[in-house]
Structures are given as structure tokens and as C-alpha cells.
Design a protein around this motif. Sequence first.
Motif, PDB file in Angstrom:
ATOM      1  N   PHE A   7       0.828  -1.211   0.000  1.00 21.42           N
ATOM      2  CA  PHE A   7       0.000   0.000   0.000  1.00 21.42           C
ATOM      3  C   PHE A   7       0.860   1.256   0.000  1.00 21.42           C
ATOM      4  O   PHE A   7       0.596   2.201  -0.721  1.00 21.42           O
ATOM      5  N   LEU A   8       1.892   1.270   0.790  1.00 21.20           N
ATOM      6  CA  LEU A   8       2.671   2.495   0.953  1.00 21.20           C
ATOM      7  C   LEU A   8       3.784   2.659  -0.066  1.00 21.20           C
ATOM      8  O   LEU A   8       4.102   3.767  -0.448  1.00 21.20           O
ATOM      9  N   LYS A  32       0.630   3.985   7.784  1.00 23.68           N
ATOM     10  CA  LYS A  32      -0.707   3.846   7.216  1.00 23.68           C
ATOM     11  C   LYS A  32      -1.747   4.450   8.158  1.00 23.68           C
ATOM     12  O   LYS A  32      -2.636   5.187   7.733  1.00 23.68           O
ATOM     13  N   PHE A  33      -1.628   4.159   9.451  1.00 25.84           N
ATOM     14  CA  PHE A  33      -2.547   4.710  10.445  1.00 25.84           C
ATOM     15  C   PHE A  33      -2.434   6.233  10.498  1.00 25.84           C
ATOM     16  O   PHE A  33      -3.430   6.944  10.484  1.00 25.84           O
ATOM     17  N   ILE A  35      -1.245   8.422   8.259  1.00 24.93           N
ATOM     18  CA  ILE A  35      -1.709   9.076   7.035  1.00 24.93           C
ATOM     19  C   ILE A  35      -3.234   9.068   6.975  1.00 24.93           C
ATOM     20  O   ILE A  35      -3.863  10.087   6.670  1.00 24.93           O
ATOM     21  N   LYS A  36      -3.826   7.941   7.282  1.00 28.25           N
ATOM     22  CA  LYS A  36      -5.289   7.839   7.270  1.00 28.25           C
ATOM     23  C   LYS A  36      -5.908   8.821   8.265  1.00 28.25           C
ATOM     24  O   LYS A  36      -6.859   9.541   7.941  1.00 28.25           O
ATOM     25  N   HIS A  37      -5.346   8.888   9.465  1.00 35.71           N
ATOM     26  CA  HIS A  37      -5.867   9.791  10.501  1.00 35.71           C
ATOM     27  C   HIS A  37      -5.702  11.262  10.088  1.00 35.71           C
ATOM     28  O   HIS A  37      -6.624  12.054  10.222  1.00 35.71           O
ATOM     29  N   LYS A  39      -5.395  12.564   7.096  1.00 33.07           N
ATOM     30  CA  LYS A  39      -6.271  12.902   5.969  1.00 33.07           C
ATOM     31  C   LYS A  39      -7.724  13.014   6.426  1.00 33.07           C
ATOM     32  O   LYS A  39      -8.460  13.875   5.942  1.00 33.07           O
ATOM     33  N   LYS A  40      -8.115  12.168   7.364  1.00 34.90           N
ATOM     34  CA  LYS A  40      -9.480  12.198   7.896  1.00 34.90           C
ATOM     35  C   LYS A  40      -9.766  13.522   8.601  1.00 34.90           C
ATOM     36  O   LYS A  40     -10.870  14.052   8.542  1.00 34.90           O
ATOM     37  N   SER A  65       2.150  11.335  -0.040  1.00 32.89           N
ATOM     38  CA  SER A  65       0.814  11.319   0.560  1.00 32.89           C
ATOM     39  C   SER A  65       0.263  12.712   0.823  1.00 32.89           C
ATOM     40  O   SER A  65      -0.954  12.901   0.895  1.00 32.89           O
TER      41      SER A  65
END
Length: 87
Positions: A7-8, A32-33, A35-37, A39-40, A65
Motif C-alpha cells: 500500500f505504501l 498507514k494509520f 496518514i489515514k488519521h 487525511k481524515k 501522501s
Amino acid sequence: MDEVNIFLSKDLVLEANPDVNLSDYYSDLLLKFLIKHLKKTNFKPLSALEIGTGRGYVSLVLAKSFPSLKKIIATDIDHHAISLAQK
């Protein structure tokens, strides 16, 4: 290669050196955690600091990202790591 790593880093080609630590599963999981957080929450970082950069993997993933990043400072005390990261 595990799913998180794919994924990364699927578009990143980094040189390896036995003297420099490679990114591992846990680094990818944390990234991953994070970046997701971020962006959220609609966070748009302008700069980043990576201490202990190794080959520069984390800095490169963050740059890909977050296009808002204008400056990334990556540092390491190991001259082998610095040489790899500069490539």
C-alpha cells in the motif's frame, strides 16, 4: 511483501544497503494509520522532520501522501544512511 507495505511503497524504488536498516512491517503499519488519521482530519502539513531517516522511506511516503508538504528535513547520524537517502 505484505499488504501494508505494498500500500505504501508500491511506486517507490529505493536502493538497499546491508549497513542501513530497511523499513519494516511496523513502520508501514504506523505510517498507514498516521496518514489515514491526518487525511481524515483534513490536516495539510507544510513541513515534516524525520529523525533517523535511514534510506528516507518515511519522508518519501509522506511527500507522496501530502502534496501540501513544502519542506521535509530528514536526518541520520549514520553516514551510510545519509548516502542512501540522498540518492
